[in-house]
Design a protein around this motif. Sequence first.
Motif, mmCIF file in Angstrom:
data_model
loop_
_atom_site.group_PDB
_atom_site.id
_atom_site.type_symbol
_atom_site.label_atom_id
_atom_site.label_comp_id
_atom_site.label_asym_id
_atom_site.label_seq_id
_atom_site.Cartn_x
_atom_site.Cartn_y
_atom_site.Cartn_z
ATOM 1 N N ILE A 151 -18.599 2.703 26.955
ATOM 2 C CA ILE A 151 -19.893 3.389 27.046
ATOM 3 C C ILE A 151 -20.996 2.394 27.405
ATOM 4 N N ALA A 152 -20.970 1.231 26.752
ATOM 5 C CA ALA A 152 -21.979 0.212 27.034
ATOM 6 C C ALA A 152 -21.907 -0.250 28.483
ATOM 7 N N ALA A 163 -25.244 2.082 35.041
ATOM 8 C CA ALA A 163 -26.220 3.092 35.443
ATOM 9 C C ALA A 163 -27.618 2.490 35.523
ATOM 10 N N GLY A 164 -27.944 1.622 34.563
ATOM 11 C CA GLY A 164 -29.270 1.029 34.540
ATOM 12 C C GLY A 164 -29.497 0.062 35.682
ATOM 13 N N CYS A 165 -28.429 -0.613 36.114
ATOM 14 C CA CYS A 165 -28.564 -1.627 37.160
ATOM 15 C C CYS A 165 -28.371 -1.061 38.560
ATOM 16 N N ALA A 166 -28.061 0.227 38.652
ATOM 17 C CA ALA A 166 -27.856 0.824 39.978
ATOM 18 C C ALA A 166 -29.139 0.731 40.789
ATOM 19 N N GLU A 167 -28.978 0.651 42.089
ATOM 20 C CA GLU A 167 -30.137 0.504 42.987
ATOM 21 C C GLU A 167 -31.052 1.709 42.870
ATOM 22 N N THR A 181 -31.991 1.374 29.426
ATOM 23 C CA THR A 181 -31.362 2.682 29.638
ATOM 24 C C THR A 181 -31.432 3.534 28.380
ATOM 25 N N LEU A 182 -31.139 2.938 27.211
ATOM 26 C CA LEU A 182 -31.201 3.677 25.959
ATOM 27 C C LEU A 182 -32.626 4.121 25.652
ATOM 28 N N SER A 183 -33.597 3.284 25.975
ATOM 29 C CA SER A 183 -34.999 3.664 25.754
ATOM 30 C C SER A 183 -35.366 4.875 26.593
ATOM 31 N N ILE A 199 -33.264 7.136 27.732
ATOM 32 C CA ILE A 199 -32.526 8.282 27.197
ATOM 33 C C ILE A 199 -33.248 8.861 25.981
ATOM 34 N N MET A 200 -33.749 7.994 25.099
ATOM 35 C CA MET A 200 -34.477 8.473 23.927
ATOM 36 C C MET A 200 -35.737 9.235 24.341
ATOM 37 N N GLY A 201 -36.457 8.702 25.320
ATOM 38 C CA GLY A 201 -37.664 9.378 25.791
ATOM 39 C C GLY A 201 -37.348 10.714 26.439
ATOM 40 N N GLU A 202 -36.310 10.727 27.264
ATOM 41 C CA GLU A 202 -35.928 11.987 27.918
ATOM 42 C C GLU A 202 -35.480 13.019 26.890
ATOM 43 N N SER A 203 -34.692 12.575 25.909
ATOM 44 C CA SER A 203 -34.226 13.473 24.859
ATOM 45 C C SER A 203 -35.384 14.061 24.081
ATOM 46 N N PHE A 204 -36.380 13.215 23.755
ATOM 47 C CA PHE A 204 -37.556 13.696 23.026
ATOM 48 C C PHE A 204 -38.309 14.745 23.839
#
Length: 235
Positions: free
Chosen positions: A9-10, A16-20, A34-36, A38-43
């Motif tokens: 997963i990591a 995904a985060g490093c994709a162009e 990326t996790l940050s 995801i948290m914002g989008e989820s909120f």
Amino acid sequence: MKKNTLILIAAALLAAGCAEKKSGEPQLKTIEDTLSWIMGESFAQTLPQESFFKLNKELMFEAIRYTLEGREQPIDDTTFNGGMQYIMLQNYAYQKKQAERKRQMADSIQTVFFRNLVATNKNVKQHPSGFYYEVLREGKGPRAKYAQRIRFDYRSFLLDGTAFDQTYGRRDPIIHVIGAPMFPGFIEAFQLMNAGSSYRFYFPYQLLANEETSGSVEAYTPMIYEIELYETYND
């Protein structure tokens, strides 16, 4: 969760985060980035619909910063709790209104469908309880009765003919008691059939107890069922 799964997963998050990215898109260079996001989008996905009031997004983002930084809030607990109650009540009212609009649309669609069905297919009959049916093959066995155990196969479709579910080739024929946990329309439908029969039933959503989304079935969805009744049991 196993360590190997966490590693996979990591790795996926980092990739995904490093994709162009296109010009102007956020640059997510690390797993934390990326996790940050995801948290914002989820909120943001949990926020109530804006149809009943407009959110001041700048103030909302500032409130997030205040909370994350542990700063003193400009409102007290009483105001916060009262405001949250107001938001939840308004959101509930909005959802009810949306559900009612969806129900009204479903009523209109199935009314037109059933009217056209009867007009174009002379083999279709209406049952007093509100569903429609046609006999594909009439069996010569005994008539199914309420509280009787039966064995049958089925196929189901949406009104536009899209296949939805079936037992054929997927699992054994169903053995079930008429009236045991069962859609209301089925209780009456099975009692029309003799063993050896094959019928096609057109059920309005009301007779499928389908007024809430359940699994992959959207609320207020009428359905077509082709049922082949093999056997009735006298036990």
